[in-house]
Write an enzyme that holds these catalytic residues in place. Structure first.
Site, PDB file in Angstrom:
ATOM      1  N   TYR A 132       0.839  -1.208   0.000  1.00 38.31           N
ATOM      2  CA  TYR A 132       0.000   0.000   0.000  1.00 38.31           C
ATOM      3  C   TYR A 132       0.870   1.253   0.000  1.00 38.31           C
ATOM      4  CZ  TYR A 132      -2.784   3.788   1.937  1.00 38.31           C
ATOM      5  OH  TYR A 132      -3.365   5.007   2.156  1.00 38.31           O
ATOM      6  N   LYS A 136       1.086   4.255  -2.888  1.00 40.82           N
ATOM      7  CA  LYS A 136       0.670   5.632  -2.603  1.00 40.82           C
ATOM      8  C   LYS A 136       1.844   6.596  -2.739  1.00 40.82           C
ATOM      9  CE  LYS A 136      -3.141   6.447  -1.757  1.00 40.82           C
ATOM     10  NZ  LYS A 136      -4.211   6.717  -2.728  1.00 40.82           N
TER      11      LYS A 136
END
Length: 142
Positions: A132, A136
Site C-alpha cells: 500500500y 501511494k
C-alpha cells in the site's frame, strides 16, 4: 471549501463509505460519483469541465490484510492512481490533489517528528504497509 466559494467545479474520488458521508452535505459544485474505482472505464466520468480532482481513494485493509496481500494492495492502488492520473491528462483536468496517509512514511528510525513531506522517501515504510505504502508514494513520483 474556499475553492467552491470561488466557483470551482470539484470532482472527488473517494471510497464508498466516505462518499456517503460527504453526500450529506451536498453542494451543486461538487460531483459525487459512485463507481468501481479499480475499473478504468470509471474514469470516463471525468469528461466534465472539472478544475480539480481530490483523490482520496485507496484500497485499504488494515495491518493484517496489508501484511498478507502485499502484491494485491500494491497492484490495486497503483492502478487506481495511474488510471486517475492518465484520465486527468486525457480530459485536461489541470489539478489533482492527492491525500496520503502517514503510514506511507518511512519507519520511525528514518524520520523525525513531526513528519514533513521532505521525509517521504528517506527509507522504507513499515513492513505491515509495504505494498500500500509504495503504491501511494508513487503519486509523489508520478
Amino acid at each position: 471549501m474556499a475553492l467552491i466559494r470561488a466557483g470551482y467545479l470539484i470532482f472527488r474520488l473517494c471510497t464508498l463509505d466516505f462518499l456517503k458521508a460527504l453526500k450529506r452535505g451536498k453542494n451543486e459544485n461538487i460531483n459525487f460519483i459512485e463507481s468501481d474505482i479499480s475499473n478504468p472505464k470509471t474514469y470516463s466520468l471525468l469528461t466534465g469541465n472539472y478544475d480539480c480532482v481530490f483523490h482520496l481513494a485507496a484500497k485499504v485493509g488494515g495491518v493484517k490484510a496489508n501484511s498478507e496481500a502485499l502484491g494485491t494492495f500494491y497492484h490495486d492502488n497503483i492502478m487506481i492512481n495511474s488510471n486517475l492520473l492518465e484520465s486527468c491528462i486525457k480530459y485536461s483536468i489541470p489539478k489533482v490533489v492527492s491525500v496520503l496517509s502517514t503510514c506511507i512514511y518511512p519507519d520511525a528510525q528514518y524520520v523525525s517528528y513531526p513528519l514533513t513531506e521532505d521525509q517521504l522517501h528517506l527509507g522504507p515504510p513499515h513492513d505491515s504497509n509495504f505494498g500500500y505504502a509504495y503504491a501511494k508514494r508513487m503519486l509523489d513520483v508520478q
